[in-house]
Scaffold this active site. Structure first.
Site: not given
Ligand SMILES: [Zn+2]
Length: 220
Positions: A85, A124, A153
């Site tokens: 990341r 999403r 999420r």
């Protein structure tokens, strides 16, 4: 083959990694799922990172480095999704692979305009069983074909999305340079549908990976 998928949250890294895994037979290692599993299973790591994850912040380098090493130890052919990341993690990975080859073959960078990222993430839904993702505009059912339930999420809300994008923009520039200097970076336009994006990825893999695998075989 060892592949890294880079891209903003919602750029489709996970979906493309799954497709690569199916077609080319490498193991899909999703750092996001690995971390969420730790939280769900309430492991020692899970308990320490739960709050960090739901705020959309980064889990510490030492934890993700450790998790990824344990996986690389078990699998030779992998697609890394959500790791590295930042530059520190990329450098750590490089050092680790130098001692535990093979090294990385290809790094894909999925590129998507910011407004598409926001639209994708806010709609999403993720299956709580198999981690497959869906978008409410295209998939109206509340359950996944696997029997799991589709959930939003905790980090896919507008405030957190904005924060995650800021974090992403800060971290991606040095990562991009790092892999560009190694001639491993392949930018992919991710705003052309799942199939179109995967076609571009396949073209790269067929050109880079397959020849490099065939050469040693022919030499035998
Ligand atoms: Zn499912």
């Amino acid at each position: 083959m060892r592949i890294v998928m880079l891209g903003a949250p919602g750029s489709g890294k996970g979906t493309q990694a799954r497709l690569i895994s199916t077609k080319y037979g490498a193991v899909h290692l999703s750092m996001g799922s690995m971390l969420r599993d730790e939280v769900a299973e309430q492991t020692e790591i899970g308990r320490s990172i739960g709050g960090t994850l739901s705020k959309g912040d980064m889990v510490s380098d030492s934890i993700v480095n450790m998790l990824i090493e344990s996986q690389l130890h078990s699998y030779e052919s992998v697609i890394l999704d959500g790791y590295p990341r930042n530059l520190e993690q990329a450098e750590h990975l490089d050092e680790y692979l130098l001692e535990h080859p093979p090294r990385l073959d290809v790094v894909f960078l999925l590129e998507l305009p910011l407004e598409s990222v926001i639209r994708r993430l806010s709609g999403r839904r993720v299956c709580d069983r198999c981690s497959r993702t869906y978008h409410v505009d295209f998939y109206r059912l509340k359950t996944c074909p696997c029997g799991g339930t589709l959930i939003r999420r905790s980090d896919d809300n507008p405030t957190t999305i904005e924060h995650r994008m800021e974090v992403y923009k800060k971290e991606i520039a040095p990562l991009r340079n790092f892999y560009q200097e190694q001639d491993k970076l392949f930018p992919i336009i991710a705003d052309q549908g799942v199939e179109g994006t995967f076609a571009d990825i396949s073209r790269v893999l067929d050109g880079v990976i397959l020849p490099s695998i065939k050469v040693p075989n022919q030499a035998k």
